[in-house]
Scaffold this motif. Structure first.
Motif, mmCIF file in Angstrom:
data_model
loop_
_atom_site.group_PDB
_atom_site.id
_atom_site.type_symbol
_atom_site.label_atom_id
_atom_site.label_comp_id
_atom_site.label_asym_id
_atom_site.label_seq_id
_atom_site.Cartn_x
_atom_site.Cartn_y
_atom_site.Cartn_z
ATOM 1 N N TRP A 73 1.028 -1.209 0.035
ATOM 2 C CA TRP A 73 0.077 0.110 0.044
ATOM 3 C C TRP A 73 0.791 1.297 0.047
ATOM 4 C CZ3 TRP A 73 1.114 2.803 3.954
ATOM 5 C CH2 TRP A 73 1.878 2.554 5.320
ATOM 6 N N ARG A 76 0.652 3.122 -3.171
ATOM 7 C CA ARG A 76 -0.751 3.951 -3.518
ATOM 8 C C ARG A 76 -0.641 5.086 -2.639
ATOM 9 N NH1 ARG A 76 -5.714 -0.440 -4.177
ATOM 10 N NH2 ARG A 76 -4.486 -2.203 -5.170
ATOM 11 N N VAL A 79 1.208 7.852 -4.528
ATOM 12 C CA VAL A 79 0.318 8.212 -5.418
ATOM 13 C C VAL A 79 -0.562 9.322 -4.835
ATOM 14 C CG1 VAL A 79 -1.697 7.914 -7.057
ATOM 15 C CG2 VAL A 79 0.143 6.391 -6.842
ATOM 16 N N MET A 111 -5.978 6.306 -6.226
ATOM 17 C CA MET A 111 -5.171 5.377 -4.935
ATOM 18 C C MET A 111 -6.044 4.292 -4.648
ATOM 19 S SD MET A 111 -4.499 8.537 -2.360
ATOM 20 C CE MET A 111 -4.107 7.362 -1.013
ATOM 21 N N PRO A 114 -5.836 1.628 -8.708
ATOM 22 C CA PRO A 114 -4.767 2.294 -9.662
ATOM 23 C C PRO A 114 -5.040 1.723 -11.314
ATOM 24 C CG PRO A 114 -3.809 1.230 -7.616
ATOM 25 C CD PRO A 114 -5.375 0.936 -7.583
ATOM 26 N N VAL A 119 -6.664 7.007 -13.055
ATOM 27 C CA VAL A 119 -5.127 7.758 -13.253
ATOM 28 C C VAL A 119 -4.912 8.294 -14.541
ATOM 29 C CG1 VAL A 119 -2.955 6.694 -13.516
ATOM 30 C CG2 VAL A 119 -4.364 5.542 -12.202
ATOM 31 N N SER A 156 1.628 4.731 -10.346
ATOM 32 C CA SER A 156 0.316 4.212 -10.661
ATOM 33 C C SER A 156 0.267 2.815 -11.283
ATOM 34 C CB SER A 156 -0.632 5.029 -11.226
ATOM 35 O OG SER A 156 -0.859 6.310 -10.646
ATOM 36 N N ALA A 159 1.716 0.462 -8.765
ATOM 37 C CA ALA A 159 0.448 0.063 -7.974
ATOM 38 C C ALA A 159 -0.591 -0.691 -8.289
ATOM 39 C CB ALA A 159 -0.255 1.395 -7.268
ATOM 40 N N ALA A 160 -0.913 -0.805 -9.732
ATOM 41 C CA ALA A 160 -1.892 -1.375 -10.326
ATOM 42 C C ALA A 160 -1.444 -2.882 -10.328
ATOM 43 C CB ALA A 160 -1.986 -0.827 -11.558
ATOM 44 N N LEU A 164 -2.184 -5.261 -2.103
ATOM 45 C CA LEU A 164 -1.864 -4.405 -0.980
ATOM 46 C C LEU A 164 -1.191 -5.126 0.107
ATOM 47 C CD1 LEU A 164 -5.483 -2.769 -0.336
ATOM 48 C CD2 LEU A 164 -3.224 -1.618 -1.025
#
Length: 229
Positions: A73, A76, A79, A111, A114, A119, A156, A159-160, A164
């Protein structure tokens, strides 16, 4: 004394593994015939399931230990921090608070998900907001958005694809960081050249030379791509 002397005891002489005969014991590697001390005699890992110790220069095992890393996380959250910086640049350049509130909502959506279209919106929205303010944007604000929006794109993207509950090791981000720095140095260097160019009418000879150089660069890139392809 042989197993035949004790018929009530099972004969394990044909087994190469543990007591069950199914394979090596947990924590023991399988002998592949390497010489003692050359680091090539075991293939099983400490838990019996993975690759084992690799022989080092002195014949001893070489172990690689990774740190715990950062939780997934964190990307995120990064971001959100970068998006807050973008909002600060927009506010400094005269963007009104309703537009900033909308941008904040888009940032929260990016966030949370993502891999969504949010985005793309938080990257394209600032450019439109700067143009619609009516005032001429300042060069520092534009250059700051170039860096921050590129960073938003990179964060992003990673993070995608990271859950988490995953862990992120900083060493894995070294290569993307180098690429990000290389791109930004090129873009900011070109922007510096544009800023330093004198205003007014440029001589025709300079324009011709500039066009020829641009065409040469394009042809060079095309030829390089064809060779690599």
């Amino acid at each position: 004394m042989t197993p035949a002397d004790h018929p009530d005891r099972p004969d394990h002489s044909d087994h190469v593994g543990g007591p069950s005969g199914a394979g090596p014991r947990a924590g023991e590697g399988r002998d592949t015939g390497g010489a003692p001390g050359d680091g090539r005699g075991t293939t099983g890992g400490p838990d019996g399931g993975g690759p084992g110790d690799v022989g080092g220069p002195d014949g001893g095992p070489v172990r690689t230990e990774l740190s715990a890393g950062l939780p997934g996380w964190v990307l995120r959250a990064a971001v959100g921090v970068v998006a807050a910086g973008v909002a600060g640049v927009l506010a400094a350049n005269g963007v009104e608070w309703p537009a900033l509130a909308l941008y904040g909502a888009l940032a929260v959506a990016a966030m949370a998900v993502p891999a969504s279209a949010a985005v793309a919106l938080i990257i394209g929205y600032p450019a439109a907001a700067m143009v619609l303010t009516g005032d001429e944007p300042s060069w520092p604000g534009v250059l700051a958005l170039v860096v921050l929006l590129h960073l938003l794109h990179v964060l992003s993207a990673y993070a995608a694809v990271l859950p988490l509950a995953s862990r992120v090791h900083l060493n894995a981000l070294a290569a993307p960081a180098k690429r990000f720095a290389a791109v930004q140095l090129s873009v900011l260097g070109l922007a510096a050249v544009v800023i330093l160019l004198p205003g007014g009418r440029t001589a025709e000879a300079v324009e011709v030379v500039g066009i020829a150089c641009a065409v040469g660069l394009v042809l060079g890139v095309v030829l390089l791509m064809r060779r690599r392809g």
